[in-house]
Design a protein around this motif. Sequence first.
Motif, PDB file in Angstrom:
ATOM      1  N   SER A 186       0.897  -1.130  -0.114  1.00  0.00           N
ATOM      2  CA  SER A 186       0.044  -0.194  -0.449  1.00  0.00           C
ATOM      3  C   SER A 186       0.624   1.612   0.020  1.00  0.00           C
ATOM      4  N   LEU A 187       1.994   1.080  -0.033  1.00  0.00           N
ATOM      5  CA  LEU A 187       3.125   2.489   0.377  1.00  0.00           C
ATOM      6  C   LEU A 187       2.904   3.395  -1.301  1.00  0.00           C
ATOM      7  N   PHE A 188       3.107   2.149  -2.000  1.00  0.00           N
ATOM      8  CA  PHE A 188       3.090   2.618  -3.414  1.00  0.00           C
ATOM      9  C   PHE A 188       2.351   3.147  -4.379  1.00  0.00           C
ATOM     10  N   ARG A 189       2.765   4.381  -3.376  1.00  0.00           N
ATOM     11  CA  ARG A 189       1.772   5.878  -3.970  1.00  0.00           C
ATOM     12  C   ARG A 189       2.568   7.070  -3.612  1.00  0.00           C
ATOM     13  N   PHE A 190       2.493   8.644  -4.487  1.00  0.00           N
ATOM     14  CA  PHE A 190       3.172   9.433  -4.940  1.00  0.00           C
ATOM     15  C   PHE A 190       3.386   9.894  -3.351  1.00  0.00           C
ATOM     16  N   GLN A 191       2.969   9.671  -2.381  1.00  0.00           N
ATOM     17  CA  GLN A 191       2.621  10.519  -1.014  1.00  0.00           C
ATOM     18  C   GLN A 191       3.943   9.950  -0.687  1.00  0.00           C
ATOM     19  N   CYS A 267      16.025  -0.903  11.557  1.00  0.00           N
ATOM     20  CA  CYS A 267      14.694  -2.112  11.153  1.00  0.00           C
ATOM     21  C   CYS A 267      13.721  -2.074  12.024  1.00  0.00           C
ATOM     22  N   ALA A 268      15.151  -3.016  13.383  1.00  0.00           N
ATOM     23  CA  ALA A 268      13.763  -3.974  14.159  1.00  0.00           C
ATOM     24  C   ALA A 268      13.703  -2.568  15.031  1.00  0.00           C
ATOM     25  N   ILE A 269      13.842  -1.655  15.301  1.00  0.00           N
ATOM     26  CA  ILE A 269      13.152  -1.035  16.516  1.00  0.00           C
ATOM     27  C   ILE A 269      12.022  -0.837  15.648  1.00  0.00           C
ATOM     28  N   SER A 270      11.871  -0.732  14.540  1.00  0.00           N
ATOM     29  CA  SER A 270      10.567   0.171  13.876  1.00  0.00           C
ATOM     30  C   SER A 270       9.714  -1.077  13.509  1.00  0.00           C
ATOM     31  N   THR A 281      -2.417   4.916  12.310  1.00  0.00           N
ATOM     32  CA  THR A 281      -1.792   6.578  12.843  1.00  0.00           C
ATOM     33  C   THR A 281      -0.237   6.530  12.138  1.00  0.00           C
ATOM     34  N   VAL A 282       0.920   7.621  13.077  1.00  0.00           N
ATOM     35  CA  VAL A 282       0.994   8.508  11.693  1.00  0.00           C
ATOM     36  C   VAL A 282       2.503   7.403  11.820  1.00  0.00           C
ATOM     37  N   VAL A 283       2.621   7.080  13.479  1.00  0.00           N
ATOM     38  CA  VAL A 283       3.684   6.846  14.274  1.00  0.00           C
ATOM     39  C   VAL A 283       3.784   5.161  13.627  1.00  0.00           C
ATOM     40  N   ASN A 284       3.189   4.658  13.516  1.00  0.00           N
ATOM     41  CA  ASN A 284       3.044   3.723  12.796  1.00  0.00           C
ATOM     42  C   ASN A 284       3.267   3.490  10.813  1.00  0.00           C
ATOM     43  N   TYR A 285       2.582   4.591  10.054  1.00  0.00           N
ATOM     44  CA  TYR A 285       2.734   4.502   9.015  1.00  0.00           C
ATOM     45  C   TYR A 285       4.426   4.860   8.620  1.00  0.00           C
ATOM     46  N   CYS A 286       5.112   5.672   9.624  1.00  0.00           N
ATOM     47  CA  CYS A 286       6.437   6.388   9.408  1.00  0.00           C
ATOM     48  C   CYS A 286       7.173   5.403   9.751  1.00  0.00           C
ATOM     49  N   ALA A 287       7.128   4.100  11.056  1.00  0.00           N
ATOM     50  CA  ALA A 287       8.062   2.769  11.121  1.00  0.00           C
ATOM     51  C   ALA A 287       7.642   2.229  10.001  1.00  0.00           C
ATOM     52  N   LEU A 288       5.926   1.856   9.484  1.00  0.00           N
ATOM     53  CA  LEU A 288       6.562   0.835   8.394  1.00  0.00           C
ATOM     54  C   LEU A 288       7.509   1.512   7.394  1.00  0.00           C
ATOM     55  N   VAL A 289       7.161   2.674   6.924  1.00  0.00           N
ATOM     56  CA  VAL A 289       8.126   3.019   5.516  1.00  0.00           C
ATOM     57  C   VAL A 289       9.539   3.071   5.955  1.00  0.00           C
ATOM     58  N   VAL A 290      10.065   3.249   7.031  1.00  0.00           N
ATOM     59  CA  VAL A 290      12.004   2.974   7.998  1.00  0.00           C
ATOM     60  C   VAL A 290      11.968   1.632   8.002  1.00  0.00           C
ATOM     61  N   MET A 291      10.878   1.049   7.907  1.00  0.00           N
ATOM     62  CA  MET A 291      10.882  -0.964   7.750  1.00  0.00           C
ATOM     63  C   MET A 291      11.542  -1.189   6.120  1.00  0.00           C
ATOM     64  N   ALA A 292      10.793  -0.733   5.362  1.00  0.00           N
ATOM     65  CA  ALA A 292      10.607  -1.616   3.809  1.00  0.00           C
ATOM     66  C   ALA A 292      12.209  -0.495   3.340  1.00  0.00           C
ATOM     67  N   THR A 293      12.259   0.923   3.531  1.00  0.00           N
ATOM     68  CA  THR A 293      13.311   1.538   2.993  1.00  0.00           C
ATOM     69  C   THR A 293      14.561   0.817   3.802  1.00  0.00           C
TER      70      THR A 293
END
Length: 767
Positions: A186-191, A267-270, A281-293
């Motif tokens: 679900s992260l594969f969008r412009f934002q 990545c483990a902390i994320s 939540t925003v925190v969950n979304y940011c952690a997901l981005v850090v995990m993926a990247t």
Amino acid sequence: MYISGCLHRIDENSRLLLKDIQLVENYARVRNDLILSRQESPEGYILVAKDPASGRFFRFREIEGFVLERLDGATGVESLCKLVEEKYDSVLPQEHLEQFIEKLRREGLIEDLRQIHSSQQASRVQGSAFYLRIRLFDPDKLFDRLTPWFRPFFTRTFMMLSLCSIFAAGLISLTNSEALGTEIASLFRFQSIILAWITVLVIIAFHEFAHGITCKQYGGKVQEIGFLLIYFQPAFYCNVSDAWLLPKKSERLWITFAGAYFELFLCAISVFVWRITDTHTVVNYCALVVMATSGIKTFFNLNPLIKLDGYYLLSDYLEIPNLRSNSFRYLGNRIRALIGARLNPLGNLSSREKRIYLAYSILSGAYSYWLFALVLTYVAGLLTQKFQGWGFVLFLSLLIAIFRHPLSRLMHVNASAPAANPSRRIPASLKIAGIFIIFVAFSYFFTTNLKIGGEFVILPIHNADVRAEVAGIIENIYQDEGDVVEQGAVIAQLSTREYQADLEKIKAQIDEKSAKLKLLKAGARQEELSLARTQIAKAEERLKYAQKDLEMDRALLKNNVISVRQFDQSEGNVAILEKELEESKSHLDILLAGNRKEEIDATQAEMNSLEAQKKFLEQQLQSLRITSPIAGVISTHKLREKIGQNVNKGDLIAEVHAVNTMEAEIAIPEKEIADVTVDQRVVLKARSYPQEDFEGKVIAIAPTVTKRENTFDERTILVITRLDNASLLLKPDMSGNAKIYCGERRLIEIIARRIVRFVRVEFWSWW
């Protein structure tokens, strides 16, 4: 991480490279500002020297380092040769030592050339448009201040905690892989892409700081930090080249691994944050981005086949500097030696180095060119699709700009390099041309089978339900789960008592009616006719005597001898006898005429009805034998436990799966479908049974094109094949790869078919 200049090795035996150089002075002094470090290696002790003026590093073998350390300006060449002979018990020719010193002089390591190399300070901006390096500042003092704050991260306690965290995060990711994959998709969008790009830049900055702080922790210096632009992709770098001066191999490896380890821990902390926070939540979304990247970047970063941290880790572990360039140079020399071309100087190599160079050059070259070809194919398709012919021109220009240095080196002939075999007089260009002509001729005359491949999926098998055709009680079961049955095989038997009794009753009625019908069709017998005539004669005699009595009674009545009543009785008796005579004659007429047709037809209809009932009951009795409609395998669990159950008409008794013959769908690219026809041979390799070949024939080709999911404009046409599955190995939804044999073709046609198609369709459409 960035290592400036790469390590330059001065070859132990340099007589193959510098035979024609003049003799140098008998005395030489090594620059006193060089930073030297003695280290252990598989080949013995080595000496690493850093030139602080140019930032370059040099790696010397044991004898070379021994000589370098004694070039103090007071020890002559002859004395050095004697010292080497005493130390290593081997003869060192004076001319070889002089050539080594001259090479040191050319590299700027001798004191009289110090001013020249001092002026060769690296500029702040280096590289090209595709690889731009901008030096920002000297971070050594900054790291001096930061390092004490990070010393707790270099303790054994933190190491154990971080390793446990990484391991636990890996387990959490595996157990929640399905949900994690859905959310990452679900992260594969412009934002999200913008946020991921910013996150990558920030993590890269901390990644490089991890290299620098680790280098300072082990006593090294970090004198350069900067900005990179690699194919227009921004990044940061931290120059930790001083790690080469550290004597311990483990410390050098940790400096190289520090950035990747930081990202693994991050990545483990994320993962923990993602798991314990709410989904939206925003925190969950940011952690997901850090995990993926971080996860994707670490995977590529630790790959030793591309020049990132994994490559430097491998190079440090093997203690072979310039592993990639030297490997490709070694492989190039092997190829040049085959065609008689001039070799690039590489010095004397040990057998260990040759094995490593050969293996790494093959693996790294194949992977790098595959990855680069994949990217170039995507870029070429993007440009040509958007700009057509001009996009193709732009792509060619970009390709030439990227490969301008390799192309110039390929076109350049090093006249000073010795030929691999001077006795060969045929130019290398003619040899290459001859090989090419032989290959073209061979390709024209040699024929082989054109094979078109694609992924296949086994279609769902044909199932047959075995149901009760009549109501009854299951009396016997003849098969069980897993049994292979033929078409028509008896699986179960229902009770026949009720139907058998009804059938016997109908048979008795049929016998009765049959006898009656025969009697009707046969007519009266002679005995019956004789009896009828006798009865007529008897009736006539009786009537005759009654008439005489009546005449007598009439005469008596006239004489008033009898009463009127008596006369009436005599008259009535005559009338009755007349009727009996008529009845007897009628009966005789009936017997003489035979039975009526209507009566025979009615009896025949009754017979037909009884026969129909009999046939129905026989069919019902036959239906009590439950048979398999197809050949296959029984899949009903605990079938024999159904004995004694009462079933109604239409109830399911068993299921039979037809598995002896299977069908598969093969996804063939639309570009290849022109060569596929019905009845062509097909060979399949299932992923579950890689050692088995499954053969079949093309039975149908889909009339429509299918666009496959999760692909970029890849369109396929489904080809249906039927397979013999007597081994019962193939199961529904199994997958693998298939090859369709499309007939004999010339090898050159097979090689050029895609190029011809590209020119006739794609290239034609650009203009």
